[in-house]
Write a protein that holds these residues in place. Structure first.
Motif, PDB file in Angstrom:
ATOM      1  N   THR A 202      36.923  22.239 -37.336  1.00  0.00           N
ATOM      2  CA  THR A 202      36.927  22.662 -35.935  1.00  0.00           C
ATOM      3  C   THR A 202      35.559  23.171 -35.505  1.00  0.00           C
ATOM      4  N   LEU A 203      34.934  24.013 -36.312  1.00  0.00           N
ATOM      5  CA  LEU A 203      33.646  24.593 -35.943  1.00  0.00           C
ATOM      6  C   LEU A 203      32.536  23.547 -35.910  1.00  0.00           C
ATOM      7  N   ALA A 204      32.630  22.532 -36.760  1.00  0.00           N
ATOM      8  CA  ALA A 204      31.657  21.437 -36.694  1.00  0.00           C
ATOM      9  C   ALA A 204      31.758  20.714 -35.354  1.00  0.00           C
ATOM     10  N   LYS A 205      32.983  20.476 -34.885  1.00  0.00           N
ATOM     11  CA  LYS A 205      33.192  19.813 -33.598  1.00  0.00           C
ATOM     12  C   LYS A 205      32.700  20.704 -32.450  1.00  0.00           C
ATOM     13  N   ILE A 206      32.976  22.009 -32.545  1.00  0.00           N
ATOM     14  CA  ILE A 206      32.540  22.934 -31.493  1.00  0.00           C
ATOM     15  C   ILE A 206      31.016  23.012 -31.447  1.00  0.00           C
ATOM     16  N   ALA A 207      30.380  23.037 -32.609  1.00  0.00           N
ATOM     17  CA  ALA A 207      28.914  23.084 -32.647  1.00  0.00           C
ATOM     18  C   ALA A 207      28.322  21.874 -31.942  1.00  0.00           C
ATOM     19  N   ALA A 208      28.857  20.699 -32.227  1.00  0.00           N
ATOM     20  CA  ALA A 208      28.340  19.479 -31.595  1.00  0.00           C
ATOM     21  C   ALA A 208      28.558  19.507 -30.080  1.00  0.00           C
ATOM     22  N   LYS A 209      29.709  20.030 -29.666  1.00  0.00           N
ATOM     23  CA  LYS A 209      30.044  20.038 -28.241  1.00  0.00           C
ATOM     24  C   LYS A 209      29.230  21.067 -27.464  1.00  0.00           C
ATOM     25  N   THR A 210      28.885  22.194 -28.087  1.00  0.00           N
ATOM     26  CA  THR A 210      28.200  23.279 -27.383  1.00  0.00           C
ATOM     27  C   THR A 210      26.691  23.282 -27.618  1.00  0.00           C
ATOM     28  N   GLY A 211      26.186  22.298 -28.346  1.00  0.00           N
ATOM     29  CA  GLY A 211      24.745  22.206 -28.567  1.00  0.00           C
ATOM     30  C   GLY A 211      24.206  23.247 -29.532  1.00  0.00           C
ATOM     31  N   ARG A 212      25.031  23.684 -30.457  1.00  0.00           N
ATOM     32  CA  ARG A 212      24.597  24.640 -31.457  1.00  0.00           C
ATOM     33  C   ARG A 212      24.448  23.966 -32.825  1.00  0.00           C
ATOM     34  N   TYR A 213      23.641  24.558 -33.678  1.00  0.00           N
ATOM     35  CA  TYR A 213      23.524  24.123 -35.059  1.00  0.00           C
ATOM     36  C   TYR A 213      24.504  24.926 -35.907  1.00  0.00           C
ATOM     37  N   LEU A 214      25.176  24.253 -36.820  1.00  0.00           N
ATOM     38  CA  LEU A 214      26.156  24.915 -37.669  1.00  0.00           C
ATOM     39  C   LEU A 214      25.526  25.311 -38.998  1.00  0.00           C
TER      40      LEU A 214
END
Length: 454
Positions: free
Chosen positions: A242-254
């Motif tokens: 989930t957090l990998a998908k959120i990072a990609a969607k919000t322009g953040r690096y995981l």
């Protein structure tokens, strides 16, 4: 041969019955045994900084290991496989696990300089194998770590279901959704007994889905402006997904902070359980990024001393520093007994101007338990229609509540007990109290030896 001679099957827990954690279960038939799970528990010792690693005393079956056909690991949680690196040499039997659980067991064994079971045999969910007089079917079931399986155990004319840890999750994020089809088939064929998880039996209703948590976390992260660190249990691969998908969607690096989370991520990647978006950068690089581009998953959501969140709170993490305006999201439940350490963690962050959003206090679904509430227990019993239910994996109050749900769902007989009790499952239910001696062993880091716990 009479039916009772052909069908007699018994259940003997040496750990995990009357307590949550440290699971070790035995099923007996025709002079042979199979073991299910072999886990640890972490016990806070007065005056000690770190909790002690404790596990069940396996003296009963170690003295009879020539009668032990094998040991089955139902899933990759520490309270189900964490004792194997310490205890397998006492058993010296084949160990069976799904690919992810096997990968985690190899990783844990290396880290603890223990003994890897040999042979360690990988079994795919859905397979059936024969161990001595037992036919065992690995039944896919949803839980908070991938490839968790309930066990359909057949011996003679008896059919037993051991649920392991489970929940009814229509959207588990990783793996297939809950399906009642195979369980209905088993119920229609006739189930003599269900050995069932009681962890959430005091809770009404149904536990949330991981899919709901994904939506809640997405909203929470999108509303943050500075760095975001999400604390969760390291074995929750769905949460990493989930957090990998959120990072990609919000322009953040995981980034992944903490050895246990990093190890679990590697194990999950080895067996293909994480999406292409899971491309974490090295933790040391997080410190150079603009705050609005940082999203990290971290260990230590229970306030554990020395874990990543604890080090972030006291500003001793080697790679990342949090400032006022950053956010910590606790995507976890506070485990009973950890209230003081979690409160200390939250207050430590808030004193520095760091926002803390705890799942326990949030209106958004930020965490989902991996265990069934009363509604899910009733649903399973109504599908299976077993003759007997034996609650395990809980303290006395949890098991009593599970038994009450079973009775209200139409189950004719329930039996509750504790470690060391021998439960007769078929053809005639009964229990022999204190059949086997039980106890705890503790791993002593200084001497690298097991010692008995008084």
């Amino acid at each position: 041969m009479s039916r009772s001679q052909r069908s007699d099957i018994s259940f003997l827990p040496l750990g995990g019955c009357g307590e949550i954690g440290m699971n070790f279960n035995l099923f007996g038939h025709d002079g042979q045994w199979i073991a299910v799970d072999c886990g640890i528990t972490l016990e806070q010792v007065p005056g000690a900084v770190r909790p002690a690693v404790q596990m069940p005393d396996l003296g009963f079956i170690a003295a009879r290991r020539e009668q032990l056909a094998g040991l089955i690991v139902t899933h990759a949680h520490e309270d189900h496989l964490g004792a194997l690196p310490y205890l397998w040499e006492q058993l010296q039997c084949p160990v069976y696990a799904t690919p992810f659980a096997a990968a985690v067991l190899r990783h844990k064994t290396r880290g603890r300089r223990g003994t890897l079971p040999n042979p360690l045999i990988e079994v795919e969910p859905g397979e059936t194998i024969t161990l001595g007089p037992f036919d065992v079917e690995w039944l896919p079931i949803t839980h908070s770590t991938p490839e968790t399986c309930a066990l359909g155990i057949t011996a003679g004319d008896s059919r037993i279901l051991h649920t392991a840890d489970w929940k009814i999750d229509p959207d588990p994020v990783v793996g297939s959704a809950w399906s009642a089809r195979r369980f209905k088939e088993l119920g229609d064929a006739g189930i003599d007994a269900v050995i069932c998880d009681s962890t959430n039996a005091l809770q009404a209703g149904h536990s949330p889905s991981e899919g709901e948590v994904a939506v809640g976390l997405g909203r929470a992260v999108a509303a943050c402006e500075g760095r975001v660190v999400v604390g969760c249990f390291s074995s929750n691969v769905a949460r990493m997904h989930t957090l990998a998908k959120i990072a990609a969607k919000t322009g953040r690096y995981l980034g992944v902070l903490g050895r246990s989370a990093s190890g679990m991520a590697r194990c999950a990647q080895q067996v293909g359980l994480l999406p292409p978006e899971f491309q974490p950068i090295h933790a040391e690089h997080l410190g150079y990024l603009p705050p609005a581009e940082v999203l990290a998953v971290a260990t230590g959501s229970q306030g554990e001393w020395g874990a990543a969140l604890h080090r972030l709170m006291n500003q001793s993490h080697p790679d990342v520093a949090l400032d006022a305006g950053d956010t910590v999201i606790l995507s976890s439940k506070t485990i009973p007994g950890n209230e003081v350490s979690v409160t200390r963690l939250i207050e430590g962050f808030r004193a520095r101007g760091i926002t803390v959003i705890a799942a326990d206090e949030s209106a958004e679904p930020l965490h989902a338990s991996g265990h069934p509430c009363q509604g899910e227990l009733a649903d399973l019993y109504q599908i299976l229609k077993p003759a007997l239910v034996v609650p395990v994996h809980g303290e006395r109050a949890h098991m009593a509540a599970n038994a009450d749900v079973a009775k209200r769902a139409g189950v004719a007989a329930t039996l509750t007990g504790q470690n060391g009790d021998l439960f007769y499952l078929s053809p005639t239910p009964g229990v022999r109290r204190r059949f086997a001696e039980v106890g705890r062993l503790e791993w002593c880091e200084d001497t690298e030896r097991l010692v008995g716990v008084a």
